[in-house]
Design a protein around this motif. Sequence first.
Motif, PDB file in Angstrom:
ATOM      1  N   LEU A 183     -26.166  84.746 -27.899  1.00  0.00           N
ATOM      2  CA  LEU A 183     -25.076  85.304 -29.065  1.00  0.00           C
ATOM      3  C   LEU A 183     -25.248  86.694 -29.867  1.00  0.00           C
ATOM      4  O   LEU A 183     -23.952  87.422 -30.000  1.00  0.00           O
ATOM      5  CB  LEU A 183     -25.072  83.682 -29.564  1.00  0.00           C
ATOM      6  CG  LEU A 183     -24.805  83.157 -29.445  1.00  0.00           C
ATOM      7  CD1 LEU A 183     -25.144  81.715 -30.448  1.00  0.00           C
ATOM      8  CD2 LEU A 183     -23.395  82.754 -29.071  1.00  0.00           C
ATOM      9  N   GLN A 184     -26.081  87.551 -30.092  1.00  0.00           N
ATOM     10  CA  GLN A 184     -26.640  88.189 -30.050  1.00  0.00           C
ATOM     11  C   GLN A 184     -25.942  89.037 -29.352  1.00  0.00           C
ATOM     12  O   GLN A 184     -25.088  90.265 -30.066  1.00  0.00           O
ATOM     13  CB  GLN A 184     -28.221  88.319 -30.674  1.00  0.00           C
ATOM     14  CG  GLN A 184     -28.326  89.916 -31.401  1.00  0.00           C
ATOM     15  CD  GLN A 184     -28.111  89.647 -32.860  1.00  0.00           C
ATOM     16  OE1 GLN A 184     -27.746  89.043 -32.968  1.00  0.00           O
ATOM     17  NE2 GLN A 184     -27.123  90.188 -33.621  1.00  0.00           N
ATOM     18  N   LEU A 188     -22.695  89.371 -30.012  1.00  0.00           N
ATOM     19  CA  LEU A 188     -22.183  90.191 -30.896  1.00  0.00           C
ATOM     20  C   LEU A 188     -22.413  90.983 -30.883  1.00  0.00           C
ATOM     21  O   LEU A 188     -21.499  92.407 -31.618  1.00  0.00           O
ATOM     22  CB  LEU A 188     -22.850  89.011 -32.244  1.00  0.00           C
ATOM     23  CG  LEU A 188     -22.191  89.934 -34.083  1.00  0.00           C
ATOM     24  CD1 LEU A 188     -21.700  89.025 -34.028  1.00  0.00           C
ATOM     25  CD2 LEU A 188     -23.285  89.426 -34.780  1.00  0.00           C
ATOM     26  N   ASN A 189     -22.904  92.045 -30.682  1.00  0.00           N
ATOM     27  CA  ASN A 189     -22.962  93.126 -30.093  1.00  0.00           C
ATOM     28  C   ASN A 189     -22.150  93.623 -29.418  1.00  0.00           C
ATOM     29  O   ASN A 189     -21.417  94.840 -29.431  1.00  0.00           O
ATOM     30  CB  ASN A 189     -24.429  93.299 -29.489  1.00  0.00           C
ATOM     31  CG  ASN A 189     -25.309  93.033 -30.707  1.00  0.00           C
ATOM     32  OD1 ASN A 189     -25.123  93.061 -31.758  1.00  0.00           O
ATOM     33  ND2 ASN A 189     -27.159  93.464 -30.245  1.00  0.00           N
ATOM     34  N   ALA A 204     -19.119  92.653 -28.986  1.00  0.00           N
ATOM     35  CA  ALA A 204     -17.684  92.246 -30.259  1.00  0.00           C
ATOM     36  C   ALA A 204     -17.598  93.211 -31.227  1.00  0.00           C
ATOM     37  O   ALA A 204     -16.650  93.963 -31.315  1.00  0.00           O
ATOM     38  CB  ALA A 204     -17.571  91.192 -30.945  1.00  0.00           C
ATOM     39  N   GLU A 205     -18.545  93.682 -31.582  1.00  0.00           N
ATOM     40  CA  GLU A 205     -18.743  94.553 -32.486  1.00  0.00           C
ATOM     41  C   GLU A 205     -18.348  96.328 -31.777  1.00  0.00           C
ATOM     42  O   GLU A 205     -17.629  96.917 -32.602  1.00  0.00           O
ATOM     43  CB  GLU A 205     -20.178  94.694 -33.485  1.00  0.00           C
ATOM     44  CG  GLU A 205     -20.218  93.301 -34.557  1.00  0.00           C
ATOM     45  CD  GLU A 205     -22.103  93.440 -35.170  1.00  0.00           C
ATOM     46  OE1 GLU A 205     -22.587  94.718 -34.056  1.00  0.00           O
ATOM     47  OE2 GLU A 205     -22.326  92.522 -35.501  1.00  0.00           O
TER      48      GLU A 205
END
Length: 254
Positions: free
Chosen positions: A165-166, A169-170, A172-173
Amino acid sequence: CKALILELLAAVCLVELGHDVILNAFDNFRIICQERHRFETLMKSFTQISEFNFDYMVACMQFINIVVHSVQDMNYRVHLQEEFKLLGLDDCLKKYQELYGECDRFILQIQAYLDNYFDVGQLLEDSETKQQAIGKVSELEEQLAIANERFQDVEQEHVNKTTELQKALNLAEEQVEFVKKERDDITQTLNTLRRNHNHERGSPSSSTSSISSAPPGAPTSASSYSTITSNHNVYSSNCIPPPPPFPTQMPRPV
């Protein structure tokens, strides 16, 4: 006299190796007197009394206490205890507690024997309970080990999921930043195109307004350009001399 003998035998039991000597002596006495059980004569004199002799009864009870409870080996102690029980000691003690409750020394010896008494049935029950408890503990330990393994698996799965997930998330950012940058570039390009378009639309109107605002009689830009061009041609024709005439005859060589 019998009380003194029993007190002496009890004292010998407390001496090192004295306990074995006393038991061997009673074994020999059983063989000589043809007793069916060891201590049979002693127990008859204790349980089947015609007249209560206080000193003898106290000495006899003290001797039994020392013979039975001075042994370190629990199994041997239970064996001696059962040996006296077969000779009727337990039932006799209950009766004597009721009959001679006012005899403090005698009751004290009886209570000492009962306090150190090993209840074989209770021991067996405790042993069974202990075995059941040990089995239950083993079962719980196995369940705990399985639960710990499951917990470790779940924890590792959670760590892996968190890592994934991290990473997502990275990513996606990064995509959001890239989209923002593209949006800014597009916005800047669009603004530039709009400014250029507005500038192009505004240029002809400015020329027209400058021409229309010229004073009467003043030359326009087109007439000025033609005038300048004609003047330039006139200047060019006036300033450049004509070429010399081409000779009609070639000079002869000398």
